[in-house]
Design an enzyme around this catalytic site. Structure first.
Site, short mmCIF file in Angstrom:
data_model
loop_
_atom_site.label_atom_id
_atom_site.label_comp_id
_atom_site.label_asym_id
_atom_site.label_seq_id
_atom_site.Cartn_x
_atom_site.Cartn_y
_atom_site.Cartn_z
CD GLU A 211 -2.48 -1.18 2.63
OE1 GLU A 211 -2.55 -0.19 3.66
OE2 GLU A 211 -2.84 -2.30 3.17
CE LYS B 1 4.96 4.99 7.12
NZ LYS B 1 4.56 6.30 7.35
CG ASP C 163 3.57 12.63 4.90
OD1 ASP C 163 3.73 12.60 6.15
OD2 ASP C 163 4.47 13.51 4.41
CE1 TYR D 41 -3.69 2.51 9.11
CE2 TYR D 41 -3.44 4.47 7.82
CZ TYR D 41 -3.25 3.79 8.96
OH TYR D 41 -2.95 4.49 10.14
CE LYS E 65 9.87 7.46 7.29
NZ LYS E 65 8.87 8.58 7.85
CB CYS F 81 15.94 49.04 2.03
SG CYS F 81 14.21 48.26 1.20
CB CYS G 9 13.54 52.59 -0.41
SG CYS G 9 13.57 51.84 1.31
CB CYS H 136 13.23 48.04 5.29
SG CYS H 136 12.94 49.78 4.18
CB CYS I 159 10.32 51.24 1.54
SG CYS I 159 10.78 49.55 0.84
#
Ligand code: IVH
Length: 677
Positions: free
Chosen positions: A113, A115, A117, A225, A316, A410, A413, A428, A434
């Site tokens: 089957e 697995k 997650d 399952y 896995k 920044c 600006c 900033c 900005c």
């Protein structure tokens, strides 16, 4: 309609809705239109309100959610929820299979089957009815999340067919389908909220949310399952799952190759190879495959180790990792001024997509991994949607390279960045000059949960900004047809729609306007609390720190932020312009539509079923009369408003804390008294 007629109509509707749900969510073959389905569901809901004693706990109406749980009860599992041994190595799978063969004489069949997650769930059915759904917890004791699991459409509330045990547990994995996850994140992006990192954690968080309505809206799904019972009518796992499908459960299908029976290790390896290659095409996440010995008598013979069965194991998949060149590090400025470094990569194929950019998080991360421009870096995509740089291949480093210098100013600006002690991110501070911060503020203002301006999204903001038509939120309200028509993609109809949307936003209530302003730390809930407490912008602006701190849930951080915001002339100018444009800066008067302030500031916990109102209607009434709804009972709760069948744990808690419990009639007489007086 009398009660007998109601009962038979409720039975008919319930059976039909259950059958349509199964056809749609399990078989993937819709049997009626959404419209017809909704009409039937609404009819059933209305009947259940009119005849509350007929409303079954497993009614299809419960799938839309509604109950707020204050805490999940702890429940002991009838059969402990075991974990699976796991390995990343094919050799260990070969060893496992050899051990199985040694312990068992004769033919062995394996069931393979996916697995999934997600989050494990154990559901108990008695006489064909779902009675309980419990999380794994520590394997012995989990949490009762039945109300939430009922909202998952593919979970049968009542079983089909015959032959199921009178009482049994069925286990499976609840997961977030990719499409639903992307839809949720798109909506969050729209609302200016932080994105969820991966489907698994979001599934787990959703399942434990206290608001089953929210759970219902998320579109979780579930694959089963394993079946457990004292006495099962089948001699092997595969037959149990196949029959579970006939009872209405969503189980993996052999035709999708989600489940397969094989007789040897070659069969196992070919299933692993297939899914290692194809797993990224699945509409949900898997992190491996599971191998189970099929026959129950052989399972019993193999038995268990301390934590996991010897008759099953899992392989896995490794999180995929690739090596590619880091061409350049660039820096993004967010709405709040936070700086995020981004790795611009030589494009590389990884886990089903081409990756060009990856997150570098912050300055510390770059320093810790000593990441430099021009390095070859390892990029990984695990459960996360956004790939990340996890390391550097030092053997490929240019010997003349220098450690990376983080930016000091920044990128947008040129203002010098600041970093507060204890914070990972640089900021900033040029909030009002900005570009990305200013645009971000407008995007937040128009978002669905804020002013909800129809016909406008982040691209429109970008376009209007580039055309020099807007520079702050108040300029939206002076836009004209003449300004908009010459712009690209702005046909007459879209201009009309946009202006209508802007006009309509003027009637958004005060609390939304307050949220839309984007004052730091003033989210949706805080905005609501402030609006209800102060009732007008004027009163809020006049409040000093002490007064702000008196409002529930307002602490130092929020109070400071409000004071700084209102002290700034630039903000005051925007507010003046918004007031002049006609936005709502006072709370609407409750008393105009039959409301009052008789419950002013009193907190209520609503529990049970009511005669004359649905639970939502009762809650609206509380708010209409100045009260507040809270989710769970504490010593601070003023009243518990109890309908029929109030949960025993709530009752006990209210009694032990001395919170007064009032009935529906008592409640109505309080609010009506005021209306008459
Ligand atoms: S069978 C005794 N089958 O993997 C056997 N588990 O450590 C019990 N899982 O949290 C598990 N897909 O939720 C089984 N097809 C599958 C599964 C599966 C995912 C999860 C399960 C548990 C973990 C096992």
């Amino acid at each position: 309609m009398n009660i007998d007629q109601a009962k038979s109509r409720i039975d008919v509707l319930t059976a039909e809705l259950n059958a349509h749900n199964h056809a749609y969510y399990v078989l993937n073959k819709p049997s009626i239109s959404d419209y017809e389905f909704d009409a039937m569901l609404r009819e059933l809901q209305d009947l259940e309100i009119a005849f509350p004693e007929m409303a079954a706990a497993n009614s299809p109406t419960k799938r839309v959610g509604g109950d707020i749980t204050d805490k999940f009860e702890k429940v002991k599992h009838r059969f402990p929820m075991l974990s699976l041994s796991n390995t990343y190595s094919q050799e260990e799978i070969i060893d496992w299979e050899n051990r199985v063969k040694k312990s068992i004489q004769g033919e062995i069949e394996y069931v393979l089957e996916l697995k999934y997650d997600g989050v494990a769930i154990s559901m108990t059915y008695e006489d064909g009815i779902l009675v309980r759904a419990v999380t794994r917890g520590d394997g012995d004791v989990g949490e009762d999340v039945t109300t939430n699991v009922r909202t998952i459409r593919s979970v049968p509330l009542k079983l089909h067919g015959t032959g199921y045990p009178q009482s049994f547990d069925i286990r499976g994995e609840i997961y977030f389908p990719h499409a639903e996850f992307e839809r949720l994140n798109a909506q969050r992006a729209d609302d200016g909220e932080e994105l969820y990192a991966n489907p698994r954690n979001t599934a787990s968080g959703t399942l434990k949310n206290q608001d089953s309505k929210l759970v219902a809206s998320r579109g979780l799904n579930c694959y089963l399952y394993f079946v457990y019972a004292e006495q099962l009518p089948f001699s092997n796992h595969f037959d149990s799952l196949t029959h579970a499908a006939e009872w209405g459960f969503r189980v993996p299908k052999a035709s999708d190759r989600y489940i397969e029976r094989v007789n040897d290790v070659d069969g196992i390896m070919s299933f692993i190879a297939y899914w290692d290659k194809h797993r990224h095409d699945l509409p949900f996440d898997i992190d491996g495959i599971v191998i189970k010995v099929n026959r129950y008598d052989q399972q019993r013979q193999l038995g268990m180790t301390a934590k996991s069965p010897r008759w099953a194991t899992s392989f896995k998949f490794k999180a995929e990792k690739v090596l590619t060149r880091l061409n350049e590090i660039t820096y993004q400025v967010g709405r709040t001024g936070a700086i995020t470094p981004v790795a611009n990569l030589e494009p590389v194929f990884l886990a089903g997509t081409t990756v060009r950019r990856a997150s570098l998080h912050n300055a510390d991360q770059i320093e810790k991994l000593d990441i430099r421009e021009g390095d070859y870096v390892y990029v990984e995509k695990g459960g996360e949607i956004i790939p990340k740089v996890v390391g550097v291949e030092l053997s490929k480093r240019d010997p003349n390279s220098f450690p990376q210098l983080y930016i000091t100013h920044c990128p947008e600006c040129a203002t010098e960045l600041v970093r507060t002690d204890g914070e990972a991110q640089h900021y900033c501070p040029n909030e009002y000059g900005c570009g990305p911060q200013l645009k971000g503020k407008i995007e937040h203002f128009i978002a669905r949960k804020a002013m909800n301006i129809d016909g406008m999204g982040p691209e429109t903001v970008e376009q209007l900004w580039d055309a020099g038509l807007i520079d702050n939120v108040s300029s939206l309200y002076s836009l004209t047809t003449e300004q908009l028509l010459p712009l690209e993609r702005m046909a007459e109809r879209s201009v009309e729609k946009l202006l209508e949307g802007i006009e309509a936003s003027k009637s958004q209530p005060f609390e939304r306007v307050l949220f839309a302003l984007g004052i730091r730390h003033v989210g949706e809930t805080v905005a609501k609390k402030l609006a209800r407490h102060f009732k007008s912008l004027e009163a809020l602006m006049l409040a000093g720190k002490e007064e702000l701190l008196h409002v529930e849930e307002i602490g130092d951080k929020i109070a400071e932020s409000l004071l700084i915001y209102f002290a700034d002339d630039r903000n005051r100018a925007v507010l003046d312009a918004l007031v002049a444009a006609g936005l709502q800066f006072t709370m609407a008067d409750n008393t105009a539509d039959g409301g009052s302030q008789v419950l002013d500031g009193k907190s209520f916990v609503v529990s049970g079923v009511f005669n004359a109102f649905s639970r939502d209607e009762i809650k609206d009434l509380i708010e209409k009369h100045g009260g507040r709804n809270v989710g769970s009972i504490s010593a601070k709760t003023d009243f518990v408003l109890a309908g029929e069948n109030m949960g025993p744990s709530k009752l006990k808690k209210a009694e032990s804390l001395g919170v007064p419990i009032i009935s529906e009639d008592e409640f109505l007489s309080i609010i009506n008294q005021d209306r008459e007086g």
